[in-house]
Motif scaffolding. Structure first.
Motif, PDB file in Angstrom:
ATOM      1  N   THR A   3       4.299   1.051  -7.945  1.00 24.86           N
ATOM      2  CA  THR A   3       4.103   0.944  -9.156  1.00 24.86           C
ATOM      3  C   THR A   3       5.999   0.627 -10.464  1.00 24.86           C
ATOM      4  OG1 THR A   3       2.977   2.470 -10.859  1.00 24.86           O
ATOM      5  CG2 THR A   3       4.099   3.492  -9.137  1.00 24.86           C
ATOM      6  N   GLN A  46       0.019   7.884  -7.997  1.00 22.51           N
ATOM      7  CA  GLN A  46       0.835   7.122  -7.780  1.00 22.51           C
ATOM      8  C   GLN A  46      -0.227   6.031  -8.268  1.00 22.51           C
ATOM      9  OE1 GLN A  46      -0.450   5.362  -2.926  1.00 22.51           O
ATOM     10  NE2 GLN A  46      -1.257   4.203  -4.131  1.00 22.51           N
ATOM     11  N   THR A  47       0.888   4.814  -8.380  1.00 23.54           N
ATOM     12  CA  THR A  47       1.015   3.666  -9.439  1.00 23.54           C
ATOM     13  C   THR A  47       1.489   2.851  -9.055  1.00 23.54           C
ATOM     14  OG1 THR A  47       1.090   5.285 -11.314  1.00 23.54           O
ATOM     15  CG2 THR A  47       0.978   3.010 -12.034  1.00 23.54           C
ATOM     16  N   THR A  49       2.258  -1.205  -9.443  1.00 24.30           N
ATOM     17  CA  THR A  49       2.449  -2.777  -9.632  1.00 24.30           C
ATOM     18  C   THR A  49       2.520  -3.405  -8.775  1.00 24.30           C
ATOM     19  OG1 THR A  49       2.656  -1.198 -12.297  1.00 24.30           O
ATOM     20  CG2 THR A  49       2.895  -3.676 -11.518  1.00 24.30           C
ATOM     21  N   THR A  56      -2.015  -3.497 -12.048  1.00 22.77           N
ATOM     22  CA  THR A  56      -1.719  -1.820 -12.165  1.00 22.77           C
ATOM     23  C   THR A  56      -3.300  -1.243 -11.133  1.00 22.77           C
ATOM     24  OG1 THR A  56       0.008  -2.372 -13.662  1.00 22.77           O
ATOM     25  CG2 THR A  56      -0.823   0.312 -12.841  1.00 22.77           C
ATOM     26  N   GLU A  57      -2.313  -0.672 -10.428  1.00 24.98           N
ATOM     27  CA  GLU A  57      -3.833  -0.019  -9.594  1.00 24.98           C
ATOM     28  C   GLU A  57      -2.918   1.295  -9.661  1.00 24.98           C
ATOM     29  OE1 GLU A  57      -4.491  -1.042  -5.653  1.00 24.98           O
ATOM     30  OE2 GLU A  57      -5.227  -3.214  -6.696  1.00 24.98           O
ATOM     31  N   ARG A  58      -3.947   2.791  -9.665  1.00 26.42           N
ATOM     32  CA  ARG A  58      -3.467   4.003  -9.683  1.00 26.42           C
ATOM     33  C   ARG A  58      -4.863   4.707  -8.970  1.00 26.42           C
ATOM     34  NH1 ARG A  58      -2.823   2.144 -15.107  1.00 26.42           N
ATOM     35  NH2 ARG A  58      -0.182   2.991 -15.095  1.00 26.42           N
ATOM     36  N   THR A 182       6.287   1.014  -6.167  1.00 29.17           N
ATOM     37  CA  THR A 182       5.208   1.700  -5.940  1.00 29.17           C
ATOM     38  C   THR A 182       6.073   3.303  -6.387  1.00 29.17           C
ATOM     39  OG1 THR A 182       4.554   0.552  -4.312  1.00 29.17           O
ATOM     40  CG2 THR A 182       4.319   3.219  -4.264  1.00 29.17           C
TER      41      THR A 182
END
Length: 216
Positions: A3, A46-47, A49, A56-58, A182
């Motif tokens: 991220t 947690q992010t 990218t 972007t995933e969380r 991340t």
């Protein structure tokens, strides 16, 4: 786990410390703090990218650590997942897919730098060189930017936000060679809770498809 890192050096939000602590002192204090911990638990966000794709995933959940190398990460959103290791074997389990992957912990942690650093926080100085130490305007946190002593495309930069009073890391950012990031943010930290070894073992439920990747 990946991220954004831009927040750490965002315009005007971080200022050089009026009397910045010596880099070796900061790293030494972090190492000493984590060497003194036997267990740690808390919550995480947690992010991750991917720069090129703009994706972007969380993910969020709770974690448990026990020295020297036991970990348990219980992801709660966006879907339940479990990552757990007893220090020898790493299990990744998806209850929705009824699938578990098992592999030796060493190579698995090398492929996931953010997790690897958490288990090795007590020996940061052996792996990294400090590039800079900044502090936030309120003076409650230090931002420590580190570069690996040995070039690694998976880790171009590691940035730690360290609570000035406790010397605990409450945000860890990994930047790779492609500027993918991340970020792991930690909250509700509890130091040295009682955590039985059984918490870090895993037995696949009946009907689980167990996958064992081939050895490299």
């Amino acid at each position: 786990m990946r991220t954004p890192v831009a927040l750490l050096l965002a315009a005007g939000l971080l200022l050089p410390a009026a009397a910045p602590p010596a880099a070796t002192d900061v790293v030494g204090r972090i190492e000493a703090r984590y060497q003194a911990l036997s267990t740690l638990q808390g919550r995480y966000l947690q992010t991750a990218t991917l720069q090129v794709a703009g994706q972007t995933e969380r993910a969020a959940g709770k974690f448990f650590l026990k020295r020297p190398a036991m970990m348990r990460w219980e992801q709660e959103s966006p879907e339940p997942r479990l990552l757990v290791t007893d220090g020898t074997t790493l299990w990744t389990y998806s209850p929705l897919d009824r699938q578990a992957i098992t592999q030796p912990v060493g190579p698995a942690l090398q492929a996931s730098p953010s997790l690897h650093f958490l288990t090795g926080m007590a020996t940061l100085g052996a792996t990294f060189t400090v590039a800079s130490v900044l502090e936030d305007p309120a003076g409650n946190a230090l931002f420590v930017s580190l570069s690996p002593k040995t070039p690694d495309p998976a880790v171009r930069r590691l940035i730690l936000r360290v609570h000035r009073r406790t010397a605990l890391v409450d945000r860890l950012t990994v930047v790779d060679a492609y500027e993918n990031t991340t970020v792991l943010e930690f909250s509700a930290l509890r130091e040295n809770p009682r955590l039985p070894d059984s918490l870090f073992s895993f037995k696949p439920p009946p009907g689980t498809d167990v996958i064992r990747p081939p050895s490299p």
